[in-house]
Design a protein around this motif. Structure first.
Motif, short mmCIF file in Angstrom:
data_model
loop_
_atom_site.label_atom_id
_atom_site.label_comp_id
_atom_site.label_asym_id
_atom_site.label_seq_id
_atom_site.Cartn_x
_atom_site.Cartn_y
_atom_site.Cartn_z
N LEU A 139 0.82 -1.22 0.00
CA LEU A 139 0.00 0.00 0.00
C LEU A 139 0.85 1.26 0.00
CD1 LEU A 139 -2.45 -2.04 1.26
CD2 LEU A 139 -3.41 0.22 0.93
N GLU A 140 1.94 1.21 0.75
CA GLU A 140 2.81 2.40 0.75
C GLU A 140 3.31 2.67 -0.66
OE1 GLU A 140 4.09 2.39 5.42
OE2 GLU A 140 5.50 1.54 3.95
N ARG A 141 3.65 1.58 -1.35
CA ARG A 141 4.14 1.75 -2.73
C ARG A 141 3.02 2.26 -3.64
NH1 ARG A 141 5.67 -3.48 -5.11
NH2 ARG A 141 3.93 -3.14 -6.51
N ILE A 142 1.84 1.67 -3.50
CA ILE A 142 0.72 2.08 -4.35
C ILE A 142 0.42 3.56 -4.16
CG2 ILE A 142 -1.77 1.83 -4.76
CD1 ILE A 142 -1.53 -1.10 -3.93
N PHE A 143 0.35 3.98 -2.88
CA PHE A 143 -0.01 5.39 -2.65
C PHE A 143 1.08 6.34 -3.11
CE2 PHE A 143 -3.43 3.70 0.07
CZ PHE A 143 -4.47 4.39 -0.53
N GLN A 157 -5.93 -2.45 -7.10
CA GLN A 157 -4.73 -3.16 -6.64
C GLN A 157 -4.96 -3.75 -5.24
OE1 GLN A 157 -0.86 -1.46 -7.73
NE2 GLN A 157 -1.99 0.37 -8.31
N ILE A 158 -5.70 -3.00 -4.43
CA ILE A 158 -6.01 -3.52 -3.08
C ILE A 158 -6.90 -4.75 -3.22
CG2 ILE A 158 -7.17 -3.02 -0.89
CD1 ILE A 158 -6.42 -0.07 -1.30
N ASP A 159 -7.90 -4.61 -4.08
CA ASP A 159 -8.81 -5.75 -4.32
C ASP A 159 -8.02 -6.99 -4.73
OD1 ASP A 159 -11.00 -4.34 -3.76
OD2 ASP A 159 -11.85 -4.35 -5.79
N GLN A 160 -7.11 -6.79 -5.67
CA GLN A 160 -6.35 -7.92 -6.19
C GLN A 160 -5.50 -8.56 -5.09
OE1 GLN A 160 -3.61 -6.96 -9.26
NE2 GLN A 160 -3.46 -9.08 -9.96
N PHE A 161 -4.87 -7.69 -4.29
CA PHE A 161 -4.00 -8.20 -3.23
C PHE A 161 -4.79 -9.02 -2.20
CE2 PHE A 161 -2.05 -7.69 0.98
CZ PHE A 161 -0.83 -8.28 0.73
N SER A 188 -11.20 4.00 3.74
CA SER A 188 -11.24 5.44 3.51
C SER A 188 -10.45 5.80 2.27
CB SER A 188 -10.57 6.17 4.68
OG SER A 188 -11.02 5.68 5.87
N CYS A 189 -10.69 7.03 1.81
CA CYS A 189 -9.95 7.50 0.65
C CYS A 189 -8.61 8.11 1.04
CB CYS A 189 -10.77 8.52 -0.11
SG CYS A 189 -11.37 7.83 -1.65
N ASP A 190 -8.54 8.59 2.26
CA ASP A 190 -7.30 9.21 2.73
C ASP A 190 -6.21 8.13 2.84
OD1 ASP A 190 -5.64 11.13 4.35
OD2 ASP A 190 -5.95 9.50 5.78
N ALA A 191 -5.05 8.41 2.24
CA ALA A 191 -4.01 7.39 2.12
C ALA A 191 -3.63 6.74 3.46
CB ALA A 191 -2.77 7.99 1.45
N ARG A 192 -3.32 7.59 4.46
CA ARG A 192 -2.86 7.04 5.75
C ARG A 192 -3.92 6.15 6.38
NH1 ARG A 192 1.65 5.68 6.20
NH2 ARG A 192 2.44 6.75 4.40
N ALA A 193 -5.16 6.69 6.39
CA ALA A 193 -6.25 5.94 7.01
C ALA A 193 -6.49 4.66 6.23
CB ALA A 193 -7.51 6.79 7.04
N CYS A 194 -6.40 4.76 4.92
CA CYS A 194 -6.65 3.58 4.07
C CYS A 194 -5.61 2.50 4.35
CB CYS A 194 -6.62 3.99 2.61
SG CYS A 194 -6.78 2.58 1.52
N ILE A 195 -4.34 2.92 4.44
CA ILE A 195 -3.28 1.92 4.69
C ILE A 195 -3.56 1.19 6.00
CG2 ILE A 195 -0.81 1.62 5.22
CD1 ILE A 195 -0.21 3.80 3.19
N ASP A 196 -3.86 1.98 7.04
CA ASP A 196 -4.12 1.34 8.34
C ASP A 196 -5.32 0.39 8.26
OD1 ASP A 196 -2.00 2.56 9.40
OD2 ASP A 196 -3.11 4.15 10.44
N GLU A 197 -6.36 0.84 7.56
CA GLU A 197 -7.57 -0.01 7.49
C GLU A 197 -7.31 -1.29 6.70
OE1 GLU A 197 -10.69 2.46 5.90
OE2 GLU A 197 -10.40 3.91 7.52
N VAL A 198 -6.59 -1.14 5.59
CA VAL A 198 -6.36 -2.33 4.77
C VAL A 198 -5.40 -3.29 5.46
CG1 VAL A 198 -5.52 -3.21 2.55
CG2 VAL A 198 -6.94 -1.17 2.62
N VAL A 199 -4.38 -2.72 6.13
CA VAL A 199 -3.44 -3.59 6.86
C VAL A 199 -4.21 -4.35 7.95
CG1 VAL A 199 -1.49 -3.58 8.47
CG2 VAL A 199 -1.37 -2.28 6.35
#
Ligand SMILES: O=C(O)CCC(=O)C(=O)O
Ligand SMILES: [Fe+2]
Length: 463
Positions: A139-143, A157-161, A188-199
């Motif tokens: 996710l860090e790379r994607i964002f 990309q998140i879906d695929q992963f 969320s759409c916000d990068a930081r929040a999204c990373i945390d949520e997806v992780v």
């Protein structure tokens, strides 16, 4: 968006694709990563050694084998080691050519068909990075790459992963019959929040998959024991009553509906071996039988096998040719006859059994070249009571018919994925008398030059 993932099945290409592998060195010393070529050459993968704490990045292909080992101070170390210098001149060699002399330890691994982050630890064991950590890195790379467009750009990309893990969880839910308890919110759409949520979703999925696997394993064991507890239970044929399949004059019966699950065919062939062949194989094995109480835990920690029986390898070319011919008839694998394992004669006396296991990898992971993908189990002597073969996750129970064979395979014909758990099986305890089976575990990717002994039953190098 993530809700949709529940219906996504990852499509895997049959073609070999390039796979990125990152090897983190935590061995405590400087190392080199080498590709082990099929001819046995060691090809360095980075121009410079990798220091403790850093990573080497390589691009490879599924099934390729690598070795990680300490560096040598001199480029001729390998040659000197092959000339026996490690023993003749240990003082210099063990200091300056520790890698070549094996003194510094070494690790080997085979590449799977997904991007991987491997870590070589101090004891030279290789661990595969956690799913959640992989999610964070990705996710860090994607964002980074997506910038302002992050929301729409990152979603596919998140879906695929996550899809791979979601389908693993779905599969376990299906097998266990547990009601789906997986609730995933759109991130969320916000990068930081999204990373945390997806992780956190990745971590949740990973834990759910592990937890469910524990449950399905317990369930399989319970079903297996229930099945074994009814020794008079007949074979569960599932073929169409009006359709017969014949192979070389022998009747083939389906025990599992392969038409909707072609990766997990389980069939039975009547009169597969002759009484003479059985006598011959048993007589050759008998003087060499060895007690087998426990085989190993493979690379994949959830695949383990334990047997309490006596066994010995035997070779009988006519039977070996027949097992391969049958496998090629009932699959589309085109298995080679060169480089296969010998037959294994297994004798069970009263109280002995073979616990639930897969013969190779049958957990839905990619098939690795050199591994087992099919089995032919020939019944040469039946116990007076007990000794059935059961496939609890497929609902298949085999009450052995003398001289018949059970055939099963566990790799998908086109996607190259191993099937998930339906071919997990066991030999029920023998209650009285003596049972003999002759097993032929069949491999793909072997040859005269690269025989089965070079590979683990799960594929990849035999460490
Ligand atoms: O003895 C049986 O019924 C099962 C044997 C088996 O699973 C094997 O040889 O791999
Ligand atoms: Fe087996």
């Amino acid at each position: 968006m993530l809700l949709l993932l529940l219906f996504l099945i990852p499509a895997l290409a049959a073609q070999p694709k390039s796979v990125a592998v990152s090897v983190r060195n935590l061995s405590g010393r400087e190392v080199m990563v080498y590709w082990l070529s099929p001819s046995g050459e060691r090809v360095p993968q980075t121009p410079k050694p990798t220091k403790h704490g850093s990573s080497a990045s390589i691009n490879s292909y599924e099934g390729h084998r690598f070795e990680v080992r300490g560096t040598d101070a001199h480029e001729k170390c390998d040659m000197w080691a092959s000339m026996g210098e490690c023993k003749k001149n240990p003082r210099y060699m063990l200091k300056s050519c520790a890698g070549a002399c094996g003194g510094g330890g070494r690790a080997t691994f085979a590449v799977a068909d997904v991007e991987e982050f491997l870590t070589v630890d101090r004891d030279w064991s290789v661990s595969r990075e956690s799913f959640a950590l992989r999610a964070r890195r990705l996710l860090e790379r994607i964002f980074d790459e997506c910038g302002d467009e992050s929301c729409g750009c990152a979603a596919p990309q998140i879906d695929q992963f996550l899809a791979e893990k979601v389908s693993e969880v779905e599969l376990e839910i299906r097998i266990s019959g547990a009601p789906p308890s997986l609730v995933v919110e759109p991130p969320s759409c916000d990068a930081r929040a999204c990373i945390d949520e997806v992780v956190s979703a990745a971590d949740h999925l990973d834990r759910a998959a592990k937890e469910l696997r524990k449950g399905t394993k317990e369930k399989a064991e319970r079903l297996r024991n229930e099945s074994c507890a009814v020794p008079e239970r007949p074979t569960t044929f599932q073929d169409h009553p009006n359709v017969s399949l014949w192979w070389e004059g022998r009747r083939v019966r389906d025990l599992f509906h392969y038409s909707f699950m072609p990766e997990a065919r389980i069939s039975m062939v009547e009169d597969f071996v002759t009484a003479d062949e059985c006598r011959e194989m048993m007589a050759r094995a008998r003087p060499r039988l060895q007690r087998a109480t426990h085989a190993h835990d493979g690379d994949l920690t959830h695949v383990s096998e334990a047997r309490d029986a006596q066994q010995a390898t035997v070779t009988l070319p006519a039977v070996q040719a027949r097992t391969i011919s049958l496998a090629n008839f009932l699959s589309n694998y085109s298995l080679p006859s060169d480089g296969q394992e010998a037959l294994m004669a297994i004798q069970y006396t009263r109280g002995q059994q073979y616990m639930l296991h897969c013969d190779g990898s049958c957990d839905g992971t990619p098939f690795l070249s050199g591994g087992r993908l099919a089995t032919v189990l020939m019944y040469c002597q039946n116990a007076d009571e007990g000794g059935a073969t059961t496939f609890p996750n497929a609902g298949v129970h085999v009450s052995p018919a003398l001289y018949s064979a059970v055939y099963f395979h566990f790799r998908h014909p086109t996607t190259n994925l191993t099937e998930a758990w339906h071919t997990e099986h066991s030999g029920c305890p023998v209650l009285s008398g003596e049972k003999w089976v002759i097993t032929h575990w069949l491999r793909a990717g072997v040859s005269k030059e690269q025989p089965a002994s070079r590979f683990s039953p799960f594929g990849g190098p035999n460490n």
